[in-house]
Design a protein around this motif. Structure first.
Motif, PDB file in Angstrom:
ATOM      1  N   GLN A  70       0.812  -1.214   0.000  1.00 38.09           N
ATOM      2  CA  GLN A  70       0.000   0.000   0.000  1.00 38.09           C
ATOM      3  C   GLN A  70       0.846   1.265   0.000  1.00 38.09           C
ATOM      4  N   GLU A  71       2.111   1.126   0.380  1.00 42.00           N
ATOM      5  CA  GLU A  71       3.014   2.272   0.410  1.00 42.00           C
ATOM      6  C   GLU A  71       4.441   1.784   0.254  1.00 42.00           C
ATOM      7  N   LEU A  72       5.327   2.696  -0.087  1.00 44.22           N
ATOM      8  CA  LEU A  72       6.752   2.383  -0.189  1.00 44.22           C
ATOM      9  C   LEU A  72       7.530   3.395   0.635  1.00 44.22           C
ATOM     10  N   GLU A  73       8.639   2.929   1.201  1.00 40.79           N
ATOM     11  CA  GLU A  73       9.533   3.849   1.904  1.00 40.79           C
ATOM     12  C   GLU A  73      10.758   4.086   1.035  1.00 40.79           C
ATOM     13  N   LEU A  74      10.977   5.335   0.696  1.00 38.88           N
ATOM     14  CA  LEU A  74      12.083   5.757  -0.157  1.00 38.88           C
ATOM     15  C   LEU A  74      13.203   6.337   0.694  1.00 38.88           C
ATOM     16  N   SER A  75      14.423   5.951   0.377  1.00 37.84           N
ATOM     17  CA  SER A  75      15.601   6.501   1.049  1.00 37.84           C
ATOM     18  C   SER A  75      16.510   7.123  -0.008  1.00 37.84           C
ATOM     19  N   VAL A  76      16.788   8.411   0.143  1.00 42.01           N
ATOM     20  CA  VAL A  76      17.662   9.125  -0.793  1.00 42.01           C
ATOM     21  C   VAL A  76      18.819   9.729  -0.008  1.00 42.01           C
ATOM     22  N   GLU A  77      20.029   9.301  -0.333  1.00 39.15           N
ATOM     23  CA  GLU A  77      21.225   9.815   0.325  1.00 39.15           C
ATOM     24  C   GLU A  77      21.936  10.788  -0.602  1.00 39.15           C
ATOM     25  N   ASN A  78      22.210  11.977  -0.084  1.00 38.20           N
ATOM     26  CA  ASN A  78      22.953  12.986  -0.834  1.00 38.20           C
ATOM     27  C   ASN A  78      24.433  12.797  -0.531  1.00 38.20           C
ATOM     28  N   THR A  79      25.166  12.248  -1.496  1.00 32.95           N
ATOM     29  CA  THR A  79      26.589  11.951  -1.285  1.00 32.95           C
ATOM     30  C   THR A  79      27.495  13.064  -1.801  1.00 32.95           C
ATOM     31  N   SER A  80      26.905  14.155  -2.285  1.00 32.90           N
ATOM     32  CA  SER A  80      27.724  15.270  -2.772  1.00 32.90           C
ATOM     33  C   SER A  80      28.252  16.076  -1.583  1.00 32.90           C
ATOM     34  N   SER A  81      29.211  16.900  -1.841  1.00 34.29           N
ATOM     35  CA  SER A  81      29.820  17.691  -0.764  1.00 34.29           C
ATOM     36  C   SER A  81      29.257  19.102  -0.671  1.00 34.29           C
ATOM     37  N   GLU A  82      28.572  19.555  -1.736  1.00 33.96           N
ATOM     38  CA  GLU A  82      28.117  20.950  -1.703  1.00 33.96           C
ATOM     39  C   GLU A  82      26.775  21.205  -2.368  1.00 33.96           C
ATOM     40  N   ARG A  83      26.177  20.208  -3.001  1.00 36.43           N
ATOM     41  CA  ARG A  83      24.913  20.414  -3.708  1.00 36.43           C
ATOM     42  C   ARG A  83      23.733  19.875  -2.893  1.00 36.43           C
ATOM     43  N   THR A  84      22.653  20.630  -2.869  1.00 33.91           N
ATOM     44  CA  THR A  84      21.419  20.172  -2.239  1.00 33.91           C
ATOM     45  C   THR A  84      20.589  19.414  -3.269  1.00 33.91           C
ATOM     46  N   ILE A  85      20.067  18.261  -2.866  1.00 31.35           N
ATOM     47  CA  ILE A  85      19.217  17.447  -3.725  1.00 31.35           C
ATOM     48  C   ILE A  85      17.762  17.658  -3.307  1.00 31.35           C
ATOM     49  N   TYR A  86      16.875  17.813  -4.275  1.00 27.77           N
ATOM     50  CA  TYR A  86      15.459  18.009  -3.997  1.00 27.77           C
ATOM     51  C   TYR A  86      14.638  16.890  -4.658  1.00 27.77           C
ATOM     52  N   ILE A  87      13.651  16.379  -3.929  1.00 27.45           N
ATOM     53  CA  ILE A  87      12.680  15.455  -4.524  1.00 27.45           C
ATOM     54  C   ILE A  87      11.485  16.269  -4.993  1.00 27.45           C
TER      55      ILE A  87
END
Length: 226
Positions: A70-87
């Motif tokens: 019924q649902e999924l759990e998403l994990s997003v790791e930002n491995t960069s040193s200076e950039r912000t990641i947006y979903i």
């Protein structure tokens, strides 16, 4: 043997029969394995030069019953040193085995929300990991008591995997039903733009395969295997 003894034995046999019937039903009930096509995802990350900036995972159970996902759990790791990641949730979607696309909705516990409204971006700072649960619009139903929306239906339609009682399967048939679906995940990578929507946009097609497990997977000693 008195009449009372006969009644007691009959009740006992009925109870034992009920237990065996439930045990047998649990054995023949179809179970499904859902797996992420990791190799496909990694190829896309490399092709879009995102492999040094982001790692993506989905939390999946060992097995599911039909419509239990019924649902999924998403994990997003930002491995960069200076950039912000947006979903970018509003640019993300789920594609079911029939090719039908629908919007995915981020789940916020204890919050009453309108699925028609825009969803805010989820920001992931450098070196940080974000974990979010999401579902699809069709899986949501409103609780009449408290007014909140919660997932009560399948995240995607996997009815193709439902066993057909009218269809006879040969004992020699080794191929069990499978179905494919995908989550198209929209990401933006921060480049210093004032507005998040102006940052570079990427789509990752996270593909999943759902497989019906053999009935032997329901045996207690097999259920303990990881």
């Amino acid at each position: 043997m008195t009449g009372l003894d006969a009644i007691i034995i009959t009740i006992y046999l009925l109870c034992v029969g009920t237990v065996f019937l439930r045990a047998f039903s649990s054995l023949i009930q179809a179970k499904f394995l859902i797996q992420l096509e990791r190799a496909s995802l990694e190829r896309q990350l490399h092709a879009q030069n995102l492999h040094n900036w982001v790692k993506i995972n989905f939390k999946l159970a060992d097995r599911y019953e039909l419509d239990e996902l019924q649902e999924l759990e998403l994990s997003v790791e930002n491995t960069s040193s200076e950039r912000t990641i947006y979903i970018d949730w509003d640019s993300s979607s789920a594609i079911d085995p029939d090719g039908r696309a629908q919007r995915i909705v981020r789940l916020t516990p204890g919050t009453t929300f309108d699925v028609l409204s825009s969803q805010v971006f989820s920001a992931i700072a450098p070196g940080k990991t974000l974990k979010e649960k999401f579902t699809t619009e069709s899986a949501l139903k409103r609780d009449p008591g408290i007014g909140t929306l919660k997932p009560v239906g399948g995240l995607v339609n996997l009815s193709k995997l439902k066993p057909d009682p009218k269809k006879k399967i040969s004992p020699s048939q080794k191929t069990l039903p499978t179905a494919r679906f995908s989550i198209r995940l929209g990401l933006r990578v921060g480049t210093g733009e004032a507005r998040t929507s102006q940052n570079p946009f990427y789509i990752l097609n996270c593909e999943f395969i759902a497989k019906q497990l053999p009935w032997t997977a329901n045996l207690p000693w097999n259920q303990k295997k990881k």
